[in-house]
Design a protein around this motif. Sequence first.
Motif, PDB file in Angstrom:
ATOM      1  N   THR A  27       0.830  -1.165  -0.084  1.00 44.59           N
ATOM      2  CA  THR A  27      -0.012   0.135  -0.063  1.00 44.59           C
ATOM      3  C   THR A  27       0.739   1.357  -0.065  1.00 44.59           C
ATOM      4  OG1 THR A  27      -0.061   0.076   2.508  1.00 44.59           O
ATOM      5  CG2 THR A  27      -1.848  -0.935   1.434  1.00 44.59           C
ATOM      6  N   SER A 156     -15.817   1.645  10.302  1.00 47.86           N
ATOM      7  CA  SER A 156     -15.025   1.466   9.061  1.00 47.86           C
ATOM      8  C   SER A 156     -14.968   2.517   7.967  1.00 47.86           C
ATOM      9  CB  SER A 156     -15.053   0.119   8.691  1.00 47.86           C
ATOM     10  OG  SER A 156     -16.469  -0.083   8.059  1.00 47.86           O
ATOM     11  N   ASN A 180      -6.701   4.689   6.980  1.00 46.76           N
ATOM     12  CA  ASN A 180      -6.932   3.744   5.588  1.00 46.76           C
ATOM     13  C   ASN A 180      -5.838   2.540   5.806  1.00 46.76           C
ATOM     14  OD1 ASN A 180      -4.512   4.856   4.222  1.00 46.76           O
ATOM     15  ND2 ASN A 180      -5.837   6.082   3.330  1.00 46.76           N
ATOM     16  N   PRO A 181      -5.964   1.643   4.800  1.00 45.50           N
ATOM     17  CA  PRO A 181      -4.873   0.481   4.862  1.00 45.50           C
ATOM     18  C   PRO A 181      -3.312   1.125   4.705  1.00 45.50           C
ATOM     19  CG  PRO A 181      -6.727  -0.006   3.666  1.00 45.50           C
ATOM     20  CD  PRO A 181      -6.787   1.535   3.774  1.00 45.50           C
TER      21      PRO A 181
END
Length: 214
Positions: A27, A156, A180-181
Amino acid sequence: METRLIFISLCLGTILSAAEEVKENLTGVVGGSITLPDPLLERGFLLYGPEIIASVRNKVFQIEEETYLNKLLWDTETGFFTITDLQRNNSGVYRFDSKKGRSLKSSYQLTVYDSVPPPAVKALSVSSDGCSLLCSVDREATLLWFKGEQILNQSSSASSLPLTVNTEDLRSSYRCVAANPAENKTLTVDVRTKCGLNSTESEAENKIRHCNSC
């Protein structure tokens, strides 16, 4: 018989090739950079999807795809590739193909996310039971409220997340985290200050300590 042996050899080659291929999810954040985990020291290629975007031959690095000029770097000492100034359209599968010694094929699924917005916190109300807080961001993200290392509330995908702090917990440490990721941003909250209770003899504090009904 010969045809059968050739077929078996091809099957074994396919199995071994698949066993050697390593897949990993990566990511990144828009505007940031990422270094691919495997080094390429002497000879091989870096591909984006089916397209060769860079090559290394005898420690000579060459960009094969023009859009990666001034964006893709290769460290001559470590052999690592770094993609800089990431954009959302840089998401996709990158494949590393080494042609030196033992052939190792590695592929990486890169997902580039927008930067996480910084969280902001405001007090909604103060009562005899405690203080109500609201953590908010200017676009949706994963939001979490922490008391120390304990998660008290989370969502989420939200632009705001409330939290009620009881009177007996006003001096505890609280954090609102937007995530976020690819990254997270944290805001540490002094509840007493945020709720107007900074002065130990303040009128608001006396209200919370002594008011039985408001």
